[in-house]
Design an enzyme around this catalytic site. Sequence first.
Site, mmCIF file in Angstrom:
data_model
loop_
_atom_site.group_PDB
_atom_site.id
_atom_site.type_symbol
_atom_site.label_atom_id
_atom_site.label_comp_id
_atom_site.label_asym_id
_atom_site.label_seq_id
_atom_site.Cartn_x
_atom_site.Cartn_y
_atom_site.Cartn_z
ATOM 1 N N ASP A 22 33.138 -31.666 125.258
ATOM 2 C CA ASP A 22 32.877 -32.349 123.989
ATOM 3 C C ASP A 22 31.375 -32.283 123.736
ATOM 4 O O ASP A 22 30.582 -32.075 124.672
ATOM 5 C CB ASP A 22 33.348 -33.806 124.030
ATOM 6 C CG ASP A 22 33.701 -34.335 122.642
ATOM 7 O OD1 ASP A 22 34.900 -34.525 122.364
ATOM 8 O OD2 ASP A 22 32.779 -34.543 121.830
ATOM 9 N N TYR A 67 38.078 -25.311 105.489
ATOM 10 C CA TYR A 67 38.911 -25.724 106.618
ATOM 11 C C TYR A 67 40.238 -24.958 106.644
ATOM 12 O O TYR A 67 40.687 -24.504 107.704
ATOM 13 C CB TYR A 67 39.164 -27.225 106.534
ATOM 14 C CG TYR A 67 39.883 -27.817 107.711
ATOM 15 C CD1 TYR A 67 39.293 -27.874 108.967
ATOM 16 C CD2 TYR A 67 41.153 -28.356 107.565
ATOM 17 C CE1 TYR A 67 39.942 -28.441 110.052
ATOM 18 C CE2 TYR A 67 41.824 -28.928 108.639
ATOM 19 C CZ TYR A 67 41.210 -28.970 109.871
ATOM 20 O OH TYR A 67 41.873 -29.533 110.945
ATOM 21 N N ALA A 125 47.987 -36.397 111.867
ATOM 22 C CA ALA A 125 47.987 -37.193 113.096
ATOM 23 C C ALA A 125 46.902 -38.251 112.963
ATOM 24 O O ALA A 125 45.729 -37.918 112.809
ATOM 25 C CB ALA A 125 47.743 -36.318 114.319
#
Length: 257
Positions: A47, A165, A198
């Site tokens: 990350d 995107y 989600a």
Amino acid sequence: MIPAYVPGHSLLADRTVVVTAAAGAGIGAAVVRRCLEEDARAVVLGDIHKRRLDEALESLRDEFGASRVAAVLCDVTSSDQVDALLDAADPFGGVDVLVNNAGLGGTASILEMTDEQWSRVLDITLTGTMRCTRAAARRMVGRGGVIVNNASVVGWRAQEGQAHYAAAKAGVMALTRCSALDLAPHGIRVNAVSPSLAMHPFLAKVTSDEVLASLTAREAFGRAAEPWEVANVVTFLASDYSSYLTGEVVSVSSQHP
């Protein structure tokens, strides 16, 4: 109604898993937990957010044991950092499964979108997935392995303000199919999940209530998926239960047109 959480069944026993963008509370974090619950030998988290990564590492080590979890700061726009992330799997026997979860979204009309906005989304979401796939595949040649990419339904379906995107996620789907053919002779499978919606705190922070309500209304179950529901499908693709699947994009969605 949200279904009951599914217990582990040792689907990833004796495998070392590397997951990008794995800190926090989103899909990547859910994948890490699911893999550990499925008895993965170890999971290496990557990350770019050091504080979140440190917090995730401490929490997971407390729950699953220090010998099964490692973490490396990794910006997927850097090939050197990607290599360092994958090298961190070596003490655990090397990478067996890579989950490409890193991606960057945003909302901008094509009329106002800047070159920088376009390039950054593509570099992280698509080219970053390629960098990680390439690096992991080079390590998997001669031993086999599995790569699971995180795509999105916007790679198939239009959504206002998402040209960058959507293009990146459509590219992830094409990358999945083509790299699967390149890597099949080496015993390496490549598949992708394609979630619709989600829910997690970061999404709620960067998306308006109106947009979330509109997206939720399109879901057949009348709710967003829980991140762990997406993680379940990622785990399936990483396991031997999907041994004959490669080059597939699996929709994790109840969305209707």
